[in-house]
Design an enzyme around this catalytic site. Structure first.
Site, mmCIF file in Angstrom:
data_model
loop_
_atom_site.group_PDB
_atom_site.id
_atom_site.type_symbol
_atom_site.label_atom_id
_atom_site.label_comp_id
_atom_site.label_asym_id
_atom_site.label_seq_id
_atom_site.Cartn_x
_atom_site.Cartn_y
_atom_site.Cartn_z
ATOM 1 N N LYS A 60 6.047 -1.442 -6.865
ATOM 2 C CA LYS A 60 5.640 -1.611 -5.961
ATOM 3 C C LYS A 60 4.150 -1.142 -6.767
ATOM 4 O O LYS A 60 4.523 -0.968 -7.895
ATOM 5 C CB LYS A 60 5.971 0.480 -5.290
ATOM 6 C CG LYS A 60 4.732 0.260 -4.431
ATOM 7 C CD LYS A 60 5.212 0.416 -3.157
ATOM 8 C CE LYS A 60 3.987 1.137 -2.597
ATOM 9 N NZ LYS A 60 2.328 0.288 -2.395
ATOM 10 N N LYS A 84 4.902 6.100 -12.908
ATOM 11 C CA LYS A 84 4.989 7.217 -12.319
ATOM 12 C C LYS A 84 5.866 7.340 -10.959
ATOM 13 O O LYS A 84 5.988 8.458 -10.568
ATOM 14 C CB LYS A 84 3.671 6.309 -11.306
ATOM 15 C CG LYS A 84 2.897 8.183 -10.978
ATOM 16 C CD LYS A 84 1.354 7.209 -10.188
ATOM 17 C CE LYS A 84 0.918 6.803 -11.283
ATOM 18 N NZ LYS A 84 -0.966 6.106 -10.996
ATOM 19 N N LYS A 96 1.899 -4.818 -10.423
ATOM 20 C CA LYS A 96 0.777 -4.884 -10.139
ATOM 21 C C LYS A 96 0.128 -5.658 -9.991
ATOM 22 O O LYS A 96 0.699 -7.469 -10.526
ATOM 23 C CB LYS A 96 -0.188 -4.513 -11.301
ATOM 24 C CG LYS A 96 -1.502 -4.120 -11.047
ATOM 25 C CD LYS A 96 -1.594 -2.264 -10.907
ATOM 26 C CE LYS A 96 -2.543 -1.127 -10.161
ATOM 27 N NZ LYS A 96 -2.514 0.112 -9.603
ATOM 28 N N THR A 180 -4.409 10.460 -2.877
ATOM 29 C CA THR A 180 -4.496 10.764 -4.479
ATOM 30 C C THR A 180 -4.810 11.889 -4.763
ATOM 31 O O THR A 180 -5.097 12.315 -5.425
ATOM 32 C CB THR A 180 -5.158 9.214 -5.302
ATOM 33 O OG1 THR A 180 -4.582 8.205 -4.952
ATOM 34 C CG2 THR A 180 -4.949 9.814 -6.485
ATOM 35 N N ASN A 211 -13.488 7.230 -4.026
ATOM 36 C CA ASN A 211 -12.582 7.878 -2.637
ATOM 37 C C ASN A 211 -11.066 8.297 -3.516
ATOM 38 O O ASN A 211 -11.478 10.205 -2.949
ATOM 39 C CB ASN A 211 -11.456 7.002 -2.509
ATOM 40 C CG ASN A 211 -10.095 6.960 -1.219
ATOM 41 O OD1 ASN A 211 -10.322 7.733 -0.304
ATOM 42 N ND2 ASN A 211 -9.203 7.035 -1.922
ATOM 43 N N SER A 340 2.263 6.350 0.348
ATOM 44 C CA SER A 340 2.460 5.124 -0.154
ATOM 45 C C SER A 340 3.660 5.055 0.306
ATOM 46 O O SER A 340 3.900 3.886 1.453
ATOM 47 C CB SER A 340 1.562 3.980 -1.222
ATOM 48 O OG SER A 340 0.881 3.753 -1.066
#
Length: 405
Positions: A60, A84, A96, A180, A211, A340
């Site tokens: 992810k 994480k 990523k 987040t 954001n 997510s």
């Protein structure tokens, strides 16, 4: 980040072979492809996708469009996602991706072509139970929608769960956009509570008003926290009496998303924000903004890392000596990957959760993770960062040693 992994590996007494398996990416993909621009010319682009780990579940991680994207950056960020996800107990590995480009110089049509070409090249890599991308720097719900559509076309059916961060009408989740920032605010309030500080008398400085920084500021303001300083690329602002965050958001909305010229705060230098005499400093911009060069001048008693890697390894020791309570990035900004996961889960199960369910589940996971990290740090007399990496690496290492891996 590798130095922090190695410290955790030392504490766990991992063998050299185990370290190699855990630290090295499982797969690195370098792409070279071209699209036809609006003027009819062809332009070539270089793209990347790194799968760091699938030990705990599908990999992810986001896709970024930026001129500074390179394979080393993508590899580091993919590893971050592994730790994480492991830390907060989500059944995902880390990945990523990115394309080296300047999205501001591409039209909407060109961005769509770029995203679809990237998806075609990775059609055998992506998948709901293989590798699940998400937005990152320079990308958003539009790009994720194009990715989902292209992947679905290639497979002959609609597959919502191949990507997260989509628009609601395309299978996105409520609460994802602000996840987040909401998570950072939750962690900040947990840190204040643990240190027996009242939120209503707390002062906060936030570097970054994109954001993450915007939503962090808003949620903290709603809880009565006094946000006295914020910054974006255009300006840094200070008001000792506190900034009216909803008013600042409205101003930025009328000013091309810039806080420059906001009249209810004083302009200060960008570097000044980091060393203001506040209770909490929240770096929510880019990496390596707190270094050995400025760490000694930081006056905040608490640092909550909303950005990825805002504190360099050589600054960690200085902050520890100053007894600054640092909440590391892999915990502080995990709200995004948690929601997510919620989006992916809703897609896989064909469910739709209401916003109260999303937010309550997010808070529950973050509270549990914060308690675990804090307790581990206290028991081992280590920093929260060392404790977080210790827990994350231990979980992946244990799963990797299981018979089915």
């Amino acid at each position: 980040m590798l130095a922090r992994f190695n410290k955790a590996a030392d504490m766990l007494r991992l063998s050299q072979e185990e370290r190699h398996r855990l630290s090295r990416p499982a797969k690195q993909i370098l792409l070279n492809f071209s699209i036809t621009l609006d003027n009819g010319s062809e332009k070539n682009f270089e793209g990347y996708r790194v799968i760091h780990s699938t030990v705990l579940g599908p990999s992810k991680g986001g896709i970024r469009y930026d001129t500074e994207v390179n394979i080393d950056e993508v590899k580091a960020l993919a590893a971050w996602m592994t730790w994480k996800s492991a830390l907060v107990g989500i059944p995902f590995g880390g990945a990523k991706g990115g394309i080296n480009c300047d999205p501001s110089k591409l039209s909407r049509t060109e961005l769509e072509k770029l995203t679809r070409a990237y998806t075609q090249a990775l059609a055998d890599t992506f998948g709901p139970h293989k590798d699940v991308p998400a937005p990152d720097l320079g990308t958003g719900p539009d790009e994720m929608g194009w990715l989902m559509d292209e992947f679905s076309l290639l497979h002959g059916k609609i597959i919502h769960a191949v990507v997260t961060g989509k628009h609601l009408y395309a299978g996105g989740s409520l609460g994802r956009v602000e996840a987040t920032g909401r998570g950072v605010s939750i962690i900040t309030l947990l840190a204040l509570d643990k240190l027996k500080k009242r939120s209503t008398t707390t002062t906060v400085a936030i570097q970054g008003f994109g954001n993450v920084g915007l939503h962090t500021a808003l949620f903290l303001w709603e809880q009565g926290v006094k946000v006295v300083a914020v910054s974006d690329v255009s300006a840094a602002l200070f008001n000792a009496d506190g900034i009216d965050i909803p008013d600042l958001i409205a101003y930025a909305g009328r000013n091309d998303r810039s806080i420059y010229g906001y009249y209810h705060a004083y302009p200060i230098l960008h570097n000044e924000l980091l060393t203001l005499p506040v209770d909490v400093l929240i770096p929510a911009a880019r990496e390596n903004v707190i270094t050995a060069a400025n760490a000694a001048a930081i006056k905040a008693g608490i640092i909550v890392e909303a950005a990825n890697g805002p504190t360099s390894a050589d600054a960690d020791k200085i902050l520890r000596e100053k007894q600054i309570f640092v909440v590391p990035d892999i915990l502080a900004n995990a709200g995004g990957v948690i929601v997510s996961y919620f989006e992916w889960l809703q897609n896989v199960k064909n469910e739709t959760w209401n916003i109260l369910e999303v937010n309550s589940k997010l808070e529950e996971i973050l509270e549990k993770s914060f308690r675990e990290v804090y307790a581990t740090a206290r028991n081992s007399n280590d920093s929260l960062r060392d404790a977080a990496y210790l827990l994350a690496v231990k979980r992946v290492a244990s799963a990797q040693q299981a018979p089915d891996n």
